[in-house]
Design a protein around this motif. Structure first.
Motif, PDB file in Angstrom:
ATOM      1  N   HIS A 136       2.459   0.088  -9.207  1.00 43.96           N
ATOM      2  CA  HIS A 136       3.454  -0.453  -8.253  1.00 43.96           C
ATOM      3  C   HIS A 136       4.865   0.046  -8.572  1.00 43.96           C
ATOM      4  O   HIS A 136       5.824  -0.710  -8.477  1.00 43.96           O
ATOM      5  CB  HIS A 136       3.513  -1.986  -8.287  1.00 43.96           C
ATOM      6  CG  HIS A 136       2.195  -2.653  -8.344  1.00 43.96           C
ATOM      7  ND1 HIS A 136       1.263  -2.503  -7.343  1.00 43.96           N
ATOM      8  CD2 HIS A 136       1.638  -3.478  -9.267  1.00 43.96           C
ATOM      9  CE1 HIS A 136       0.186  -3.206  -7.655  1.00 43.96           C
ATOM     10  NE2 HIS A 136       0.370  -3.787  -8.818  1.00 43.96           N
ATOM     11  N   GLY A 137       4.984   1.302  -9.019  1.00 46.48           N
ATOM     12  CA  GLY A 137       6.323   1.844  -9.273  1.00 46.48           C
ATOM     13  C   GLY A 137       7.006   1.277 -10.501  1.00 46.48           C
ATOM     14  O   GLY A 137       8.236   1.342 -10.623  1.00 46.48           O
ATOM     15  N   ALA A 138       6.241   0.737 -11.435  1.00 42.02           N
ATOM     16  CA  ALA A 138       6.853   0.182 -12.664  1.00 42.02           C
ATOM     17  C   ALA A 138       7.585   1.290 -13.427  1.00 42.02           C
ATOM     18  O   ALA A 138       7.084   2.407 -13.547  1.00 42.02           O
ATOM     19  CB  ALA A 138       5.785  -0.431 -13.554  1.00 42.02           C
ATOM     20  N   VAL A 139       8.763   0.959 -13.919  1.00 38.07           N
ATOM     21  CA  VAL A 139       9.478   1.856 -14.842  1.00 38.07           C
ATOM     22  C   VAL A 139       9.265   1.238 -16.217  1.00 38.07           C
ATOM     23  O   VAL A 139       9.780   0.148 -16.501  1.00 38.07           O
ATOM     24  CB  VAL A 139      10.981   1.938 -14.488  1.00 38.07           C
ATOM     25  CG1 VAL A 139      11.723   2.772 -15.525  1.00 38.07           C
ATOM     26  CG2 VAL A 139      11.166   2.514 -13.085  1.00 38.07           C
ATOM     27  N   TRP A 140       8.502   1.901 -17.071  1.00 41.91           N
ATOM     28  CA  TRP A 140       7.984   1.226 -18.267  1.00 41.91           C
ATOM     29  C   TRP A 140       9.075   0.746 -19.221  1.00 41.91           C
ATOM     30  O   TRP A 140       8.928  -0.300 -19.841  1.00 41.91           O
ATOM     31  CB  TRP A 140       6.947   2.111 -18.982  1.00 41.91           C
ATOM     32  CG  TRP A 140       5.733   2.226 -18.112  1.00 41.91           C
ATOM     33  CD1 TRP A 140       5.285   3.319 -17.440  1.00 41.91           C
ATOM     34  CD2 TRP A 140       4.855   1.151 -17.737  1.00 41.91           C
ATOM     35  NE1 TRP A 140       4.180   3.012 -16.677  1.00 41.91           N
ATOM     36  CE2 TRP A 140       3.903   1.688 -16.846  1.00 41.91           C
ATOM     37  CE3 TRP A 140       4.771  -0.210 -18.049  1.00 41.91           C
ATOM     38  CZ2 TRP A 140       2.875   0.919 -16.284  1.00 41.91           C
ATOM     39  CZ3 TRP A 140       3.764  -0.980 -17.488  1.00 41.91           C
ATOM     40  CH2 TRP A 140       2.831  -0.419 -16.621  1.00 41.91           C
ATOM     41  N   THR A 141      10.165   1.507 -19.339  1.00 45.22           N
ATOM     42  CA  THR A 141      11.209   1.050 -20.266  1.00 45.22           C
ATOM     43  C   THR A 141      11.898  -0.214 -19.756  1.00 45.22           C
ATOM     44  O   THR A 141      12.528  -0.933 -20.529  1.00 45.22           O
ATOM     45  CB  THR A 141      12.272   2.147 -20.498  1.00 45.22           C
ATOM     46  OG1 THR A 141      12.689   2.643 -19.226  1.00 45.22           O
ATOM     47  CG2 THR A 141      11.751   3.281 -21.355  1.00 45.22           C
ATOM     48  N   GLN A 142      11.761  -0.495 -18.434  1.00 43.92           N
ATOM     49  CA  GLN A 142      12.377  -1.705 -17.871  1.00 43.92           C
ATOM     50  C   GLN A 142      11.355  -2.829 -17.710  1.00 43.92           C
ATOM     51  O   GLN A 142      11.644  -3.996 -17.996  1.00 43.92           O
ATOM     52  CB  GLN A 142      12.991  -1.397 -16.490  1.00 43.92           C
ATOM     53  CG  GLN A 142      13.933  -0.215 -16.484  1.00 43.92           C
ATOM     54  CD  GLN A 142      15.058  -0.348 -17.505  1.00 43.92           C
ATOM     55  OE1 GLN A 142      15.614  -1.430 -17.686  1.00 43.92           O
ATOM     56  NE2 GLN A 142      15.369   0.740 -18.203  1.00 43.92           N
ATOM     57  N   ALA A 143      10.141  -2.444 -17.277  1.00 37.40           N
ATOM     58  CA  ALA A 143       9.171  -3.451 -16.825  1.00 37.40           C
ATOM     59  C   ALA A 143       8.788  -4.444 -17.919  1.00 37.40           C
ATOM     60  O   ALA A 143       8.559  -5.624 -17.633  1.00 37.40           O
ATOM     61  CB  ALA A 143       7.921  -2.752 -16.302  1.00 37.40           C
ATOM     62  N   VAL A 144       8.705  -3.971 -19.163  1.00 35.67           N
ATOM     63  CA  VAL A 144       8.225  -4.876 -20.215  1.00 35.67           C
ATOM     64  C   VAL A 144       9.331  -5.230 -21.217  1.00 35.67           C
ATOM     65  O   VAL A 144       9.036  -5.767 -22.287  1.00 35.67           O
ATOM     66  CB  VAL A 144       6.984  -4.287 -20.947  1.00 35.67           C
ATOM     67  CG1 VAL A 144       5.782  -4.281 -20.027  1.00 35.67           C
ATOM     68  CG2 VAL A 144       7.269  -2.887 -21.484  1.00 35.67           C
ATOM     69  N   LYS A 145      10.555  -4.949 -20.860  1.00 37.53           N
ATOM     70  CA  LYS A 145      11.672  -5.240 -21.774  1.00 37.53           C
ATOM     71  C   LYS A 145      11.652  -6.681 -22.302  1.00 37.53           C
ATOM     72  O   LYS A 145      11.836  -6.899 -23.502  1.00 37.53           O
ATOM     73  CB  LYS A 145      13.000  -4.971 -21.066  1.00 37.53           C
ATOM     74  CG  LYS A 145      13.885  -4.024 -21.836  1.00 37.53           C
ATOM     75  CD  LYS A 145      15.194  -3.810 -21.130  1.00 37.53           C
ATOM     76  CE  LYS A 145      15.774  -2.483 -21.590  1.00 37.53           C
ATOM     77  NZ  LYS A 145      16.907  -2.097 -20.779  1.00 37.53           N
ATOM     78  N   PRO A 146      11.413  -7.663 -21.435  1.00 31.50           N
ATOM     79  CA  PRO A 146      11.431  -9.045 -21.948  1.00 31.50           C
ATOM     80  C   PRO A 146      10.358  -9.294 -23.013  1.00 31.50           C
ATOM     81  O   PRO A 146      10.467 -10.253 -23.790  1.00 31.50           O
ATOM     82  CB  PRO A 146      11.128  -9.892 -20.707  1.00 31.50           C
ATOM     83  CG  PRO A 146      11.394  -9.001 -19.538  1.00 31.50           C
ATOM     84  CD  PRO A 146      11.182  -7.601 -19.997  1.00 31.50           C
ATOM     85  N   LEU A 147       9.333  -8.445 -23.062  1.00 30.98           N
ATOM     86  CA  LEU A 147       8.246  -8.654 -24.028  1.00 30.98           C
ATOM     87  C   LEU A 147       8.494  -7.931 -25.350  1.00 30.98           C
ATOM     88  O   LEU A 147       7.695  -8.031 -26.275  1.00 30.98           O
ATOM     89  CB  LEU A 147       6.915  -8.180 -23.428  1.00 30.98           C
ATOM     90  CG  LEU A 147       6.520  -8.845 -22.097  1.00 30.98           C
ATOM     91  CD1 LEU A 147       5.286  -8.176 -21.496  1.00 30.98           C
ATOM     92  CD2 LEU A 147       6.248 -10.333 -22.308  1.00 30.98           C
ATOM     93  N   GLY A 148       9.587  -7.189 -25.439  1.00 34.67           N
ATOM     94  CA  GLY A 148       9.903  -6.480 -26.685  1.00 34.67           C
ATOM     95  C   GLY A 148       9.906  -4.973 -26.473  1.00 34.67           C
ATOM     96  O   GLY A 148       9.646  -4.493 -25.369  1.00 34.67           O
TER      97      GLY A 148
END
Ligand code: PLP
Length: 430
Positions: free
Chosen positions: A247-259
């Motif tokens: 779904h167009g996730a930008v990985w450095t942004q998408a999981v930032k809250p998880l570490g």
């Protein structure tokens, strides 16, 4: 209650798991299940959207594998890990996660043959070029780098040369140029922590010392969480531009809250999802069992190997011993800088009687197994020129450190007197 410790001996027994939440079982259960019931429609939607992490399907995650991942991440000082079906899968995925057609990787020439083939042939068919450089010269990594370079790759303790890789020196080159160093730590788990020296990612085989009992194939990728993928956004489009497969996730942004887990989460939810090289829960259980004694076993492997190297160095039929603890100059400095608690369980030596002597030596052994593996509790031997390296030309063999009379030993945990007695038998025949 969780036990926190910085000591390897404690980490391998306690990190990531205290007791099974469902049964209070202390040994990590084998969760032999393909899938997991969702609590509700919202729960399912959140899992798929990565708003919360949890179990969906064992190809992508499994609670037994999860404990192994947490334990190995803790042992190596990383933030998260991904268990896969083999060491080969680990090295393949470690590169494929950040490189695509048109990109390149700079790799040490001192590599396991399987990795050499993967990099030199299979990655090439995918349009990913590998530039091999001599690890003796850390600056060679800088010279081979351009704006399409996605990673540096090397083994901590590569055989047959057994010359320890200059981790800090090359990691520093990488830091200046924005290139992560990926280390295969297969032969040195428990002796060296590459992240302490600046490496970004570990891609290792669990098949060897981690499992330790020669009964399962598996691999592990560990993320240090320290590499700045976002700060080097141009170099890592796969982590910094929208991923159409998610779904167009930008990985450095998408999981930032998880570490700081962009790299490892992408490997799990895209590559493992699509390619499916998952570790089986049963193998994860065997690796967890092996891992509990890794520090103890490594200590004995190292002690026995040191005694074997000493014995061989005095034997009249032996031309040369290849063992980090008997090296001099820069090779010895690196061994001392990077290996703690011993020089590993591998010993190479060259027979004066050459190729034929090597085969005679192997045939006369009774205790040592003749096979193509390392890191087993049992002692193992192989004559590389007639086996693992036989498809290479004589010049190519020499470049990898294999002379006609070279024998590689993976020294096991048997009593040292029995190990030496068997070597004597082999040497009498050689
Ligand atoms: N890396 C090293 C240093 C190895 O020695 C091996 C196997 O011998 C591998 C990777 C590949 O691991 P596996 O056999 O688990 O695929």
């Amino acid at each position: 209650m969780t036990v926190s410790s910085t000591h390897a001996e404690t980490i391998v027994l306690h990190a990531g798991f205290r007791k099974d939440p469902a049964t209070n079982a202390v040994a990590v259960p084998i969760y032999q299940t393909t899938s997991y019931q969702f609590d509700s429609a919202d729960h399912a939607a959140n899992l798929f959207a990565l708003k919360e992490l949890g179990n969906i399907y064992t190809r992508i995650m499994n609670p037994t594998c999860d404990v192994l991942e947490k334990r190995l991440a803790a042992l190596e000082g990383g933030v998260a890990a991904l268990a896969v079906s083999s060491g080969q899968s680990a090295s393949m995925m470690a590169i494929h996660n950040i490189a695509q057609a048109g990109d390149n990787v700079v790799s040490s020439t001192d590599l396991y043959g399987g990795t050499w083939n993967l990099f030199g042939n299979t990655l090439k068919t995918m349009g990913i070029e590998t530039r091999f450089v001599d690890p003796k010269d850390p600056q060679a990594f800088a010279r081979a780098t351009d704006d399409k370079t996605r990673a540096y790759y090397a083994e901590t303790l590569p055989n047959p040369k057994l010359e320890v890789f200059p981790i800090r020196e090359v990691a520093e080159v990488g830091k200046k140029l924005g290139v992560p160093l990926i280390m295969d730590n297969t032969a040195a788990h428990g002796l060296c922590r590459p992240f302490d020296h600046g490496a970004a990612i570990i891609a290792s085989s669990c098949t060897k010392y981690i499992g330790g009992h020669g009964n399962s194939i598996g691999g592990i990728i560990i993320d240090s969480g320290k590499f700045d993928w976002e700060g080097n956004a141009k170099r890592f489009p796969l982590l910094n531009t929208p991923d159409p497969s998610y779904h167009g996730a930008v990985w450095t942004q998408a999981v930032k809250p998880l570490g700081p887990i962009a790299y490892i989460i992408k490997a799990r939810v895209t590559l493992l999802r699509d390619q499916g090289q998952a570790m089986s829960p049963f193998n994860a259980f065997l690796f967890l069992t092996g891992l509990e004694t890794l520090p103890l076993r490594m200590e004995r492997h190292c002690q026995n190997a040191a005694k074997v190297a000493e014995f061989l160095s005095k034997h009249p039929k032996v031309a040369r011993v290849i063992y980090p603890g008997q090296m001099s100059g820069e090779a010895r400095r690196r061994a001392d800088a990077y290996l703690k608690g011993g020089y590993g369980g591998l010993v190479g030596f060259e027979l004066k009687s050459g190729y034929d002597g090597g085969k005679k030596f192997i045939n006369a052994l009774g205790l040592f197994y003749h096979l193509a593996n390392i890191g087993d509790s049992r002692s193992l031997a192989i004559h590389n020129a007639s086996t693992t390296h036989s498809q290479l030309s004589a010049e190519e063999q020499l470049a990898t450190g294999v002379t006609p009379g070279y024998v590689r030993l993976s020294v096991g945990l048997e009593h040292i007197d029995d190990i030496i007695a068997d070597l004597k038998k082999g040497l009498d025949a050689a």
